[in-house]
Design a protein around this motif. Structure first.
Motif, PDB file in Angstrom:
ATOM      1  N   GLN A  40      22.835  -7.932 -12.362  1.00 44.16           N
ATOM      2  CA  GLN A  40      23.207  -8.087 -10.960  1.00 44.16           C
ATOM      3  C   GLN A  40      22.326  -9.174 -10.357  1.00 44.16           C
ATOM      4  O   GLN A  40      21.128  -8.982 -10.149  1.00 44.16           O
ATOM      5  CB  GLN A  40      23.030  -6.774 -10.200  1.00 44.16           C
ATOM      6  CG  GLN A  40      23.590  -6.811  -8.784  1.00 44.16           C
ATOM      7  CD  GLN A  40      23.479  -5.473  -8.089  1.00 44.16           C
ATOM      8  OE1 GLN A  40      22.415  -5.137  -7.569  1.00 44.16           O
ATOM      9  NE2 GLN A  40      24.556  -4.702  -8.092  1.00 44.16           N
ATOM     10  N   VAL A  41      22.919 -10.328 -10.101  1.00 39.06           N
ATOM     11  CA  VAL A  41      22.190 -11.465  -9.543  1.00 39.06           C
ATOM     12  C   VAL A  41      22.223 -11.373  -8.022  1.00 39.06           C
ATOM     13  O   VAL A  41      23.297 -11.406  -7.409  1.00 39.06           O
ATOM     14  CB  VAL A  41      22.795 -12.798 -10.007  1.00 39.06           C
ATOM     15  CG1 VAL A  41      22.062 -13.964  -9.361  1.00 39.06           C
ATOM     16  CG2 VAL A  41      22.733 -12.906 -11.532  1.00 39.06           C
ATOM     17  N   LEU A  42      21.070 -11.227  -7.392  1.00 36.89           N
ATOM     18  CA  LEU A  42      20.972 -11.130  -5.941  1.00 36.89           C
ATOM     19  C   LEU A  42      20.444 -12.406  -5.304  1.00 36.89           C
ATOM     20  O   LEU A  42      20.524 -12.578  -4.093  1.00 36.89           O
ATOM     21  CB  LEU A  42      20.052  -9.960  -5.565  1.00 36.89           C
ATOM     22  CG  LEU A  42      20.448  -8.602  -6.119  1.00 36.89           C
ATOM     23  CD1 LEU A  42      19.417  -7.552  -5.749  1.00 36.89           C
ATOM     24  CD2 LEU A  42      21.834  -8.185  -5.627  1.00 36.89           C
ATOM     25  N   ASP A  43      19.909 -13.296  -6.119  1.00 41.50           N
ATOM     26  CA  ASP A  43      19.338 -14.553  -5.649  1.00 41.50           C
ATOM     27  C   ASP A  43      19.487 -15.558  -6.779  1.00 41.50           C
ATOM     28  O   ASP A  43      19.317 -15.218  -7.949  1.00 41.50           O
ATOM     29  CB  ASP A  43      17.851 -14.353  -5.287  1.00 41.50           C
ATOM     30  CG  ASP A  43      17.219 -15.571  -4.656  1.00 41.50           C
ATOM     31  OD1 ASP A  43      17.018 -16.576  -5.381  1.00 41.50           O
ATOM     32  OD2 ASP A  43      16.884 -15.530  -3.466  1.00 41.50           O
ATOM     33  N   TYR A  49      17.109 -16.223 -15.659  1.00 37.89           N
ATOM     34  CA  TYR A  49      16.659 -15.131 -16.525  1.00 37.89           C
ATOM     35  C   TYR A  49      17.821 -14.319 -17.089  1.00 37.89           C
ATOM     36  O   TYR A  49      17.631 -13.502 -17.972  1.00 37.89           O
ATOM     37  CB  TYR A  49      15.731 -14.196 -15.741  1.00 37.89           C
ATOM     38  CG  TYR A  49      14.567 -14.911 -15.115  1.00 37.89           C
ATOM     39  CD1 TYR A  49      13.588 -15.514 -15.907  1.00 37.89           C
ATOM     40  CD2 TYR A  49      14.433 -15.010 -13.732  1.00 37.89           C
ATOM     41  CE1 TYR A  49      12.522 -16.192 -15.335  1.00 37.89           C
ATOM     42  CE2 TYR A  49      13.366 -15.675 -13.150  1.00 37.89           C
ATOM     43  CZ  TYR A  49      12.414 -16.268 -13.957  1.00 37.89           C
ATOM     44  OH  TYR A  49      11.359 -16.948 -13.394  1.00 37.89           O
ATOM     45  N   MET A  50      19.012 -14.561 -16.585  1.00 38.10           N
ATOM     46  CA  MET A  50      20.195 -13.816 -17.012  1.00 38.10           C
ATOM     47  C   MET A  50      20.858 -14.504 -18.205  1.00 38.10           C
ATOM     48  O   MET A  50      21.171 -15.691 -18.158  1.00 38.10           O
ATOM     49  CB  MET A  50      21.193 -13.711 -15.855  1.00 38.10           C
ATOM     50  CG  MET A  50      22.525 -13.115 -16.253  1.00 38.10           C
ATOM     51  SD  MET A  50      23.722 -13.202 -14.907  1.00 38.10           S
ATOM     52  CE  MET A  50      25.221 -12.705 -15.766  1.00 38.10           C
ATOM     53  N   LEU A  51      21.063 -13.785 -19.277  1.00 36.62           N
ATOM     54  CA  LEU A  51      21.808 -14.265 -20.436  1.00 36.62           C
ATOM     55  C   LEU A  51      23.155 -13.551 -20.419  1.00 36.62           C
ATOM     56  O   LEU A  51      23.237 -12.363 -20.732  1.00 36.62           O
ATOM     57  CB  LEU A  51      21.051 -13.964 -21.730  1.00 36.62           C
ATOM     58  CG  LEU A  51      19.630 -14.524 -21.836  1.00 36.62           C
ATOM     59  CD1 LEU A  51      19.013 -14.154 -23.186  1.00 36.62           C
ATOM     60  CD2 LEU A  51      19.627 -16.036 -21.661  1.00 36.62           C
ATOM     61  N   ILE A 299      15.187 -10.346  -6.502  1.00 34.07           N
ATOM     62  CA  ILE A 299      16.118 -11.404  -6.884  1.00 34.07           C
ATOM     63  C   ILE A 299      17.200 -10.916  -7.833  1.00 34.07           C
ATOM     64  O   ILE A 299      18.188 -11.614  -8.070  1.00 34.07           O
ATOM     65  CB  ILE A 299      15.380 -12.605  -7.516  1.00 34.07           C
ATOM     66  CG1 ILE A 299      14.564 -12.179  -8.735  1.00 34.07           C
ATOM     67  CG2 ILE A 299      14.491 -13.286  -6.477  1.00 34.07           C
ATOM     68  CD1 ILE A 299      13.908 -13.336  -9.471  1.00 34.07           C
ATOM     69  N   GLY A 300      17.042  -9.728  -8.394  1.00 34.75           N
ATOM     70  CA  GLY A 300      18.052  -9.234  -9.303  1.00 34.75           C
ATOM     71  C   GLY A 300      17.825  -7.793  -9.696  1.00 34.75           C
ATOM     72  O   GLY A 300      16.797  -7.188  -9.377  1.00 34.75           O
ATOM     73  N   ARG A 301      18.825  -7.250 -10.373  1.00 32.67           N
ATOM     74  CA  ARG A 301      18.751  -5.900 -10.928  1.00 32.67           C
ATOM     75  C   ARG A 301      19.338  -5.893 -12.329  1.00 32.67           C
ATOM     76  O   ARG A 301      20.185  -6.729 -12.665  1.00 32.67           O
ATOM     77  CB  ARG A 301      19.553  -4.896 -10.089  1.00 32.67           C
ATOM     78  CG  ARG A 301      19.010  -4.553  -8.709  1.00 32.67           C
ATOM     79  CD  ARG A 301      19.882  -3.470  -8.076  1.00 32.67           C
ATOM     80  NE  ARG A 301      19.545  -3.148  -6.709  1.00 32.67           N
ATOM     81  CZ  ARG A 301      18.690  -2.196  -6.333  1.00 32.67           C
ATOM     82  NH1 ARG A 301      18.066  -1.486  -7.279  1.00 32.67           N
ATOM     83  NH2 ARG A 301      18.464  -1.936  -5.055  1.00 32.67           N
TER      84      ARG A 301
END
Length: 339
Positions: A40-43, A49-51, A299-301
């Protein structure tokens, strides 16, 4: 053609063997959405960092309440605790197997390896911090303060030269499940200890229930989660930040970096960029890992189907997030590198 009883039984056994062979009749798993929607991208700062094609893997389940993961890079394994069963568990990355490392370990919780590769663990009952030596012996680093028993050490970080900083909220003394129920004798606090001290140094009592703990990449900032609402409902769940003295024996400039609403924060890890990866509870849509910048901006979850108690970075590149979540352990490759 007449088939005798012996021939019939032999043929049936052969067909059964073939049918049960995984190489010939592999049972397909139920299809599910891929790539996994756990990210879950919040910023936009979290996008690096998300693959997107990194699958969330549930690699083992069957614990009662799992905690305290610590990565051993030399052995390529992680240690974690099944607290109610008073077991330390071992996940081997190469074989992807889980086994019991030690049993009857005092309801062990947080684990960490020091700069000499020795395992150090927080135990609830008896309440103490112990170090496992290379010869198989056990050294008790701390079990009391000013003549009174510790509450139930929870989580820890290690410093170069043998120093250890640990939290002591007392959760292992509240019920007969993660330890043994008894009255707390001292105020929950954060401590420093090393081999030169007869008893630990109390660093702070600012968090009501100091729980998870982590260091910034330069080891000058100390982060501590506060699970205060469990016993102080008028206080918010929080993440504290302190400035740590160079020798690790004092903290200053304490502040609530994060105050939560409708969720709680537990164990955490820090990446090379200083971001906090924090085990989070709060129900569907919140259970998992929250990622905050060093300044406390979420910034994310990473969403999990279970409450996440603690995390560490594992693997050859320390980019594989290992999460102890209630009864299971999960892994997820990320674009971050743990310190």
């Amino acid at each position: 053609m007449t088939i005798g009883r012996r021939q019939f039984l032999a043929g049936t056994a052969a067909l059964t063997a073939v049918a049960s062979s995984p190489s010939l009749f592999a049972r397909a798993e139920l299809p599910e959405r891929y790539p996994n929607d756990c990210w879950q991208v919040l910023d936009e700062r979290f996008e690096r960092y998300m693959l997107f094609n990194s699958p969330l893997q549930r690699i083992w389940s069957g614990g009662l309440w799992l905690e305290g993961p610590a990565w051993n890079a030399v052995g390529r394994y992680a240690v974690f605790s099944d607290i109610p069963r008073a077991r330390q568990m071992r996940w081997d990355e190469a074989s992807n197997t889980v086994s019991v490392l030690r049993h009857e370990v005092g309801h062990s919780n947080g684990n960490a390896f020091d700069d000499r590769g020795r395992l150090i663990a927080c135990e609830h009952s008896p309440a103490r911090v112990v170090r496992y030596e290379w010869d198989g012996g056990v050294t008790v680093l701390a079990d009391g303060w000013q003549g009174k028993r510790l509450n139930a050490p929870n989580d820890l970080v290690t410093l170069p030269g043998g120093g250890v900083i640990f939290t002591d909220p007392g959760y292992g003394a509240h019920v007969d499940y993660e330890g043994h129920k008894r009255e707390l004798e001292i105020e929950p606090a954060v401590y420093y200890v090393d081999d030169t001290l007869d008893e630990p140094l109390r660093l702070t009592t600012a968090p009501y229930k100091p729980n998870g703990i982590a260091l910034s990449p330069d080891r000058r900032k100390l982060y501590v989660t506060d699970t205060a609402p469990s016993h102080y409902p008028d206080q918010p769940p929080a993440i504290f930040r302190f400035t740590l003295a160079e020798d690790g024996k004092a903290v200053s400039d304490g502040e609530r970096l994060v105050e939560g609403q409708g969720e709680g924060y537990d164990g955490m890890a820090v990446d090379e960029d200083g971001n906090l990866w924090v085990g989070t509870s709060g129900g569907e849509g919140k259970d998992g890992v929250s990622i905050f910048t060093a300044e406390g901006e979420r910034i994310g979850r990473i969403l999990l189907p279970e409450v996440c108690a603690n995390v560490c970075f594992a693997g050859e590149d320390r980019n594989r997030l290992l999460m102890t979540a209630s009864r299971s352990i999960y892994t997820l490759y990320t674009g971050a590198r743990g310190v």
